[in-house]
Design a protein around this motif. Structure first.
Motif, PDB file in Angstrom:
ATOM      1  N   GLY A  49     -23.207 -58.277 -39.867  1.00  0.00           N
ATOM      2  CA  GLY A  49     -23.618 -57.730 -41.154  1.00  0.00           C
ATOM      3  C   GLY A  49     -25.009 -57.826 -41.723  1.00  0.00           C
ATOM      4  O   GLY A  49     -25.217 -57.522 -42.896  1.00  0.00           O
ATOM      5  N   ARG A  50     -25.736 -58.289 -40.756  1.00  0.00           N
ATOM      6  CA  ARG A  50     -27.254 -58.324 -41.069  1.00  0.00           C
ATOM      7  C   ARG A  50     -28.063 -58.345 -39.968  1.00  0.00           C
ATOM      8  O   ARG A  50     -27.515 -58.651 -38.899  1.00  0.00           O
ATOM      9  CB  ARG A  50     -27.451 -59.927 -41.869  1.00  0.00           C
ATOM     10  N   LEU A  51     -29.505 -58.122 -40.239  1.00  0.00           N
ATOM     11  CA  LEU A  51     -30.402 -58.376 -39.129  1.00  0.00           C
ATOM     12  C   LEU A  51     -31.956 -58.460 -39.938  1.00  0.00           C
ATOM     13  O   LEU A  51     -32.104 -57.869 -40.712  1.00  0.00           O
ATOM     14  CB  LEU A  51     -30.581 -57.000 -38.453  1.00  0.00           C
ATOM     15  N   ASP A  52     -32.369 -59.755 -39.469  1.00  0.00           N
ATOM     16  CA  ASP A  52     -33.561 -60.332 -40.077  1.00  0.00           C
ATOM     17  C   ASP A  52     -34.648 -60.135 -39.169  1.00  0.00           C
ATOM     18  O   ASP A  52     -35.679 -60.143 -39.939  1.00  0.00           O
ATOM     19  CB  ASP A  52     -33.246 -62.017 -40.513  1.00  0.00           C
ATOM     20  N   VAL A  53     -34.618 -60.171 -38.019  1.00  0.00           N
ATOM     21  CA  VAL A  53     -35.658 -60.063 -37.009  1.00  0.00           C
ATOM     22  C   VAL A  53     -35.472 -58.996 -36.058  1.00  0.00           C
ATOM     23  O   VAL A  53     -34.348 -59.013 -35.467  1.00  0.00           O
ATOM     24  CB  VAL A  53     -36.196 -61.083 -36.512  1.00  0.00           C
ATOM     25  N   LEU A  54     -36.261 -57.928 -35.887  1.00  0.00           N
ATOM     26  CA  LEU A  54     -36.245 -57.220 -34.602  1.00  0.00           C
ATOM     27  C   LEU A  54     -37.484 -57.295 -33.978  1.00  0.00           C
ATOM     28  O   LEU A  54     -38.780 -56.848 -34.459  1.00  0.00           O
ATOM     29  CB  LEU A  54     -36.065 -55.679 -35.131  1.00  0.00           C
ATOM     30  N   VAL A  55     -37.294 -57.842 -32.646  1.00  0.00           N
ATOM     31  CA  VAL A  55     -38.477 -57.763 -31.912  1.00  0.00           C
ATOM     32  C   VAL A  55     -38.507 -56.517 -30.767  1.00  0.00           C
ATOM     33  O   VAL A  55     -37.541 -56.729 -29.873  1.00  0.00           O
ATOM     34  CB  VAL A  55     -38.485 -59.140 -31.031  1.00  0.00           C
ATOM     35  N   ASN A  56     -39.545 -55.788 -31.021  1.00  0.00           N
ATOM     36  CA  ASN A  56     -39.432 -54.574 -29.997  1.00  0.00           C
ATOM     37  C   ASN A  56     -40.290 -54.887 -28.708  1.00  0.00           C
ATOM     38  O   ASN A  56     -41.464 -55.073 -28.765  1.00  0.00           O
ATOM     39  CB  ASN A  56     -40.138 -53.393 -30.730  1.00  0.00           C
ATOM     40  N   ASN A  57     -39.840 -55.623 -27.662  1.00  0.00           N
ATOM     41  CA  ASN A  57     -40.375 -56.296 -26.639  1.00  0.00           C
ATOM     42  C   ASN A  57     -40.370 -55.488 -25.461  1.00  0.00           C
ATOM     43  O   ASN A  57     -41.211 -55.345 -24.801  1.00  0.00           O
ATOM     44  CB  ASN A  57     -39.910 -57.584 -26.444  1.00  0.00           C
ATOM     45  N   ALA A  58     -39.054 -54.758 -25.070  1.00  0.00           N
ATOM     46  CA  ALA A  58     -38.974 -54.064 -23.693  1.00  0.00           C
ATOM     47  C   ALA A  58     -40.086 -53.230 -23.790  1.00  0.00           C
ATOM     48  O   ALA A  58     -40.500 -52.321 -24.327  1.00  0.00           O
ATOM     49  CB  ALA A  58     -37.517 -53.429 -23.830  1.00  0.00           C
ATOM     50  N   GLY A  59     -40.323 -53.134 -22.202  1.00  0.00           N
ATOM     51  CA  GLY A  59     -41.576 -52.156 -21.843  1.00  0.00           C
ATOM     52  C   GLY A  59     -41.457 -51.962 -20.438  1.00  0.00           C
ATOM     53  O   GLY A  59     -41.119 -52.898 -19.812  1.00  0.00           O
ATOM     54  N   VAL A  60     -42.298 -51.131 -19.936  1.00  0.00           N
ATOM     55  CA  VAL A  60     -42.584 -50.643 -18.674  1.00  0.00           C
ATOM     56  C   VAL A  60     -43.913 -50.477 -18.230  1.00  0.00           C
ATOM     57  O   VAL A  60     -44.921 -49.831 -19.365  1.00  0.00           O
ATOM     58  CB  VAL A  60     -41.583 -49.467 -18.119  1.00  0.00           C
ATOM     59  N   MET A  61     -44.233 -50.558 -17.067  1.00  0.00           N
ATOM     60  CA  MET A  61     -45.901 -50.278 -16.835  1.00  0.00           C
ATOM     61  C   MET A  61     -45.787 -48.891 -16.093  1.00  0.00           C
ATOM     62  O   MET A  61     -44.776 -48.613 -15.533  1.00  0.00           O
ATOM     63  CB  MET A  61     -46.336 -51.274 -15.855  1.00  0.00           C
ATOM     64  N   ASP A  62     -46.946 -47.941 -16.199  1.00  0.00           N
ATOM     65  CA  ASP A  62     -46.968 -46.798 -15.653  1.00  0.00           C
ATOM     66  C   ASP A  62     -47.528 -46.892 -14.041  1.00  0.00           C
ATOM     67  O   ASP A  62     -47.399 -48.118 -13.808  1.00  0.00           O
ATOM     68  CB  ASP A  62     -47.892 -45.776 -16.494  1.00  0.00           C
ATOM     69  N   SER A  63     -47.896 -45.999 -13.452  1.00  0.00           N
ATOM     70  CA  SER A  63     -48.233 -45.918 -12.091  1.00  0.00           C
ATOM     71  C   SER A  63     -49.730 -46.639 -11.983  1.00  0.00           C
ATOM     72  O   SER A  63     -50.162 -46.696 -10.669  1.00  0.00           O
ATOM     73  CB  SER A  63     -48.177 -44.701 -11.382  1.00  0.00           C
TER      74      SER A  63
END
Length: 232
Positions: free
Chosen positions: A78-92
């Protein structure tokens, strides 16, 4: 820079994307060690091996998966205090003229559209309490300077967009108590950074994890490296 931060995150809830390895795993471990309940977003929850984390099925390129993940956190906590947008990919890593369009699409979908859509659905929970934090893990390659270098256009542009999301969130929701910042972790020894990088995952995670502990009213809408503000 001296900023007031939480020493304990007891009672708080965090979501870290790309938390199965590397920088994301180190950020998640840091927040968990400080008492937070940490949801580890992963396409395959079985890849989350730490018993201290809560595996959460999350595919950033699938809107239904994003909605289900946020609903799960809402139902359970019922709560969210922190969102860390970390996921990522590298291009070619090639120049734009040689880069397959499919690589461009995948890079932007994961690195930019995914965090944008996830943040959209997370905002009602984040805005429920004053001082919730969004931390966007960016890169020095996102620099808008003309001398920023060559190659990796999709990756660079996706991270520049992530920086733009940071400033937007601060402008739009800062007066509602949201604290949004971006972080450059530096060249880190991960699957993306390679074995020759000069920082460990824990060193790369230091600034993002620190930003995730900012108290209400802390600096927001900034780009950080080594706990210092840097130019966009």
């Amino acid at each position: 820079m001296e900023v007031e931060t939480y020493n304990s995150l007891g009672g708080q809830v965090a979501l870290v994307t790309g938390a199965t390895r590397g920088i994301g795993a180190a950020i998640a471990a840091d927040l968990s060690d400080r008492g937070a309940t940490v949801y580890a977003g992963a396409r395959d929850p079985d890849d989350v091996t730490s018993s201290e984390l809560r595996p959460l099925k999350l595919d950033l390129t699938d809107e239904d998966s994003v909605v289900d993940a946020i609903n799960c956190i809402d139902d359970e906590k019922g709560r969210l205090d922190v969102l860390v947008n970390n996921a990522g990919v590298m291009d070619s890593r090639s120049a734009l003229a040689e880069m397959p369009t499919s690589v461009i699409d995948e890079t932007l979908a994961t690195n930019l559209r995914g965090p944008l859509v996830l943040t959209k659905y997370a905002l009602p929970l984040l805005l429920w309490r004053n001082g919730s934090r969004v931390v966007n893990v960016s890169s020095a390659l996102a620099s808008l300077r003309g001398d920023a270098g060559r190659g990796m256009p999709a990756y660079r542009i996706s991270k520049s967009g992530l920086n733009a999301l940071t400033t937007y969130l601060d402008a739009e929701y800062g007066d509602q108590g949201l604290v949004a910042n971006a972080a450059c972790p530096g060249w880190t020894r991960t699957a993306m950074g390679g074995p020759d990088a000069d920082r460990s995952p824990e060193e790369g995670a230091d600034t993002p994890a620190w930003l995730a502990r900012f108290e209400p009213g802390s600096p927001s809408g900034q780009f950080w490296r080594d706990r210092q503000v840097i130019d966009w």
